[in-house]
Design a protein around this motif. Structure first.
Motif, PDB file in Angstrom:
ATOM      1  N   GLU A  19       0.818  -1.211   0.000  1.00 49.37           N
ATOM      2  CA  GLU A  19       0.000   0.000   0.000  1.00 49.37           C
ATOM      3  C   GLU A  19       0.853   1.262   0.000  1.00 49.37           C
ATOM      4  O   GLU A  19       0.539   2.240  -0.689  1.00 49.37           O
ATOM      5  N   SER A  20       1.961   1.241   0.746  1.00 44.21           N
ATOM      6  CA  SER A  20       2.826   2.421   0.793  1.00 44.21           C
ATOM      7  C   SER A  20       3.630   2.598  -0.485  1.00 44.21           C
ATOM      8  O   SER A  20       4.153   3.682  -0.754  1.00 44.21           O
ATOM      9  N   LYS A  21       3.720   1.541  -1.292  1.00 46.14           N
ATOM     10  CA  LYS A  21       4.492   1.603  -2.532  1.00 46.14           C
ATOM     11  C   LYS A  21       3.602   1.776  -3.761  1.00 46.14           C
ATOM     12  O   LYS A  21       4.101   1.848  -4.884  1.00 46.14           O
ATOM     13  N   ARG A  22       2.310   1.847  -3.546  1.00 50.12           N
ATOM     14  CA  ARG A  22       1.397   1.979  -4.677  1.00 50.12           C
ATOM     15  C   ARG A  22       1.600   3.335  -5.347  1.00 50.12           C
ATOM     16  O   ARG A  22       1.549   4.380  -4.692  1.00 50.12           O
ATOM     17  N   LEU A  23       1.815   3.329  -6.636  1.00 47.40           N
ATOM     18  CA  LEU A  23       2.202   4.539  -7.358  1.00 47.40           C
ATOM     19  C   LEU A  23       1.061   5.165  -8.141  1.00 47.40           C
ATOM     20  O   LEU A  23       1.190   6.284  -8.621  1.00 47.40           O
ATOM     21  N   THR A  24      -0.038   4.452  -8.301  1.00 41.79           N
ATOM     22  CA  THR A  24      -1.187   4.992  -9.019  1.00 41.79           C
ATOM     23  C   THR A  24      -2.457   4.297  -8.552  1.00 41.79           C
ATOM     24  O   THR A  24      -2.419   3.140  -8.121  1.00 41.79           O
ATOM     25  N   HIS A  25      -3.565   5.023  -8.618  1.00 41.88           N
ATOM     26  CA  HIS A  25      -4.872   4.432  -8.337  1.00 41.88           C
ATOM     27  C   HIS A  25      -5.678   4.291  -9.626  1.00 41.88           C
ATOM     28  O   HIS A  25      -6.881   4.051  -9.588  1.00 41.88           O
ATOM     29  N   GLN A  26      -4.971   4.433 -10.752  1.00 45.29           N
ATOM     30  CA  GLN A  26      -5.634   4.314 -12.046  1.00 45.29           C
ATOM     31  C   GLN A  26      -6.108   2.884 -12.292  1.00 45.29           C
ATOM     32  O   GLN A  26      -7.083   2.653 -12.998  1.00 45.29           O
ATOM     33  N   TYR A  27      -5.379   1.913 -11.696  1.00 50.38           N
ATOM     34  CA  TYR A  27      -5.730   0.508 -11.860  1.00 50.38           C
ATOM     35  C   TYR A  27      -5.880  -0.132 -10.488  1.00 50.38           C
ATOM     36  O   TYR A  27      -5.220   0.268  -9.528  1.00 50.38           O
ATOM     37  N   ALA A  28      -6.730  -1.147 -10.415  1.00 50.10           N
ATOM     38  CA  ALA A  28      -6.924  -1.863  -9.157  1.00 50.10           C
ATOM     39  C   ALA A  28      -5.742  -2.787  -8.902  1.00 50.10           C
ATOM     40  O   ALA A  28      -5.374  -3.583  -9.766  1.00 50.10           O
ATOM     41  N   TRP A  29      -5.118  -2.687  -7.721  1.00 51.33           N
ATOM     42  CA  TRP A  29      -4.021  -3.591  -7.398  1.00 51.33           C
ATOM     43  C   TRP A  29      -4.567  -4.990  -7.142  1.00 51.33           C
ATOM     44  O   TRP A  29      -4.009  -5.980  -7.580  1.00 51.33           O
ATOM     45  N   PRO A 255       4.574   3.716 -12.090  1.00 49.98           N
ATOM     46  CA  PRO A 255       3.549   2.674 -12.216  1.00 49.98           C
ATOM     47  C   PRO A 255       3.854   1.782 -13.402  1.00 49.98           C
ATOM     48  O   PRO A 255       4.518   2.190 -14.361  1.00 49.98           O
ATOM     49  N   ARG A 256       3.323   0.576 -13.343  1.00 43.30           N
ATOM     50  CA  ARG A 256       3.658  -0.436 -14.346  1.00 43.30           C
ATOM     51  C   ARG A 256       3.364   0.014 -15.770  1.00 43.30           C
ATOM     52  O   ARG A 256       4.166  -0.193 -16.676  1.00 43.30           O
ATOM     53  N   HIS A 257       2.199   0.672 -16.000  1.00 47.10           N
ATOM     54  CA  HIS A 257       1.850   1.062 -17.363  1.00 47.10           C
ATOM     55  C   HIS A 257       2.812   2.114 -17.912  1.00 47.10           C
ATOM     56  O   HIS A 257       3.090   2.149 -19.102  1.00 47.10           O
ATOM     57  N   GLN A 258       3.359   2.966 -17.024  1.00 47.73           N
ATOM     58  CA  GLN A 258       4.330   3.956 -17.472  1.00 47.73           C
ATOM     59  C   GLN A 258       5.699   3.328 -17.719  1.00 47.73           C
ATOM     60  O   GLN A 258       6.438   3.762 -18.611  1.00 47.73           O
ATOM     61  N   VAL A 259       6.029   2.305 -16.940  1.00 49.50           N
ATOM     62  CA  VAL A 259       7.303   1.621 -17.138  1.00 49.50           C
ATOM     63  C   VAL A 259       7.350   0.952 -18.508  1.00 49.50           C
ATOM     64  O   VAL A 259       8.392   0.920 -19.168  1.00 49.50           O
ATOM     65  N   PHE A 260       6.216   0.434 -18.974  1.00 48.85           N
ATOM     66  CA  PHE A 260       6.177  -0.175 -20.308  1.00 48.85           C
ATOM     67  C   PHE A 260       6.553   0.845 -21.383  1.00 48.85           C
ATOM     68  O   PHE A 260       7.268   0.524 -22.334  1.00 48.85           O
TER      69      PHE A 260
END
Length: 375
Positions: A19-29, A255-260
């Motif tokens: 939770e402390s490392k979550r970088l975006t709320h755009q997608y559900a973890w 966030p993962r989508h930006q890393v892509f």
């Protein structure tokens, strides 16, 4: 898990550290439909040995208690690391009198022992004994690399009890557009540069000092630029290097989508580890993320990942810790655009054929259904 929950009831027992490392709320973890049981245990990768032991133990004990309280499952899916997490899964399965499946993400206790975190021989022996007992008690074992599977077999575990599912990734439905890449290059001030990307953990095992040294050796190559994104133990070292070296850009975790998108604009990515025997077997997620967008990879493990990039011609191998070899390889290979184009095509192809996570779901379902059916 998002696919499994469409057809099965799934309960996830996990730490709240994400939770402390979550970088975006755009997608559900947590995928919709998954019942989340969150355990509050502080953890970060700058912890010392005894702090980690306490965190691992606290989580395992709480996971057992929470696991006993949930509605009886048909099967328990235990994921290491660390080994105490798999131990907790085995205890929960025993309590409910159901089978359990052991997913081996890293070889424990070999990894912490080879890293020097467990120097006491009696403790090492007990941990190896626990490891073998867990392999024996599991109804099925899923290692994430062929080398891990071979190691488990060498402990006397029957091959028909082991199914290797090499760590995969989400293959983008559509390629990252040229305009999106160009926009990010402009935003980062990297237009006209060949990006050498490291995305991931800056841990003790990731040989970050070697990458810093390689960048230092290449400061006379104005077109090459090292970009780092992530967090971890060696972040202060990278901050110092970025302040004085002219070819290092240090970005915050993404966030993962930006890393892509970042992977897709890189000329090459690097997946580096120090020279430990146990690390030759690992299955690093960022390798597959890079291949998924057609970006070649430099690996420093002399194990199966070396064989993969060389056989598939989707990257290169340089020995762990050898900054001069890495620098020379980057200059030579990134100067050959024709070969790079072939490598990019091969990278995307091998990802689609071998590492598409969606293709692994039916195999995983079959394993669960078979162990439940045997019971």
């Amino acid at each position: 898990m998002a696919e499994l929950v469409k057809r099965h009831r799934v309960t996830l027992v996990t730490s709240n550290a994400w939770e402390s490392k979550r970088l975006t709320h755009q997608y559900a973890w947590v995928p919709p439909g998954v019942e989340l049981v969150s355990i509050q245990v502080p953890y970060h990768n700058k912890m010392g040995v005894w702090q980690r032991v306490k965190a691992f133990s606290d989580f395992a004990l709480q996971a057992i208690r929470k696991g006993k309280e949930i509605e009886k499952p048909d099967v328990v899916w235990g994921v290491s690391t660390p080994l105490t997490t798999a131990w907790a899964a085995a205890r929960v399965a025993k309590y409910h009198q159901v089978p359990w499946v052991f997913e081996v993400q890293d070889l424990w206790p070999s990894f912490p022992i080879q890293m020097g975190a467990v120097p006491w021989k009696p403790v090492q022996r007990e941990l190896y004994r626990l490891e073998k007992n867990l392999y024996q008690s599991a109804s099925h074992i899923i290692p994430l690399s062929t080398d891990m599977g071979r190691y488990i077999q060498e402990l006397g575990i029957a091959p028909d009890k082991i199914t290797t599912l090499v760590n995969g990734t989400d293959i983008p439905a559509t390629p990252v557009s040229a305009s999106a890449k160009q926009a990010l290059l402009h935003k980062l001030g990297l237009e006209g540069k060949q990006v050498v990307l490291y995305a991931g953990t800056y841990g003790r095992a990731n040989d970050i000092p070697m990458l810093v040294e390689a960048a230092k050796l290449l400061q006379d190559q104005p077109k090459l630029y090292f970009v780092f994104t992530g967090q971890g133990y060696d972040e202060p070292l990278l901050q110092e290097a970025a302040a004085v070296q002219t070819n290092i850009l240090l970005l915050p975790p993404m966030p993962r989508h930006q890393v892509f998108t970042l992977f897709s604009l890189a000329a090459v990515s690097i997946v580096s580890f120090i020279d430990l025997p146990v690390l030759k077997a690992n299955s690093p997620g960022k390798l597959f993320d890079s291949l998924a967008v057609g970006t070649p990879v430099v690996v420093t493990n002399a194990g199966w990942t070396k064989q993969l990039v060389e056989a598939s011609q989707c990257g290169w191998y340089v020995p762990a810790g050898d900054a001069e070899a890495l620098a020379a390889t980057l200059v030579q290979q990134l100067g050959n655009e024709q070969e790079l184009a072939v490598m990019r095509k091969n990278a995307a192809s091998v990802a689609q054929q071998q590492f598409d996570r969606l293709q692994m779901v039916p195999v995983l379902e079959q394993i669960f259904e078979e162990v439940v059916g045997r019971k």
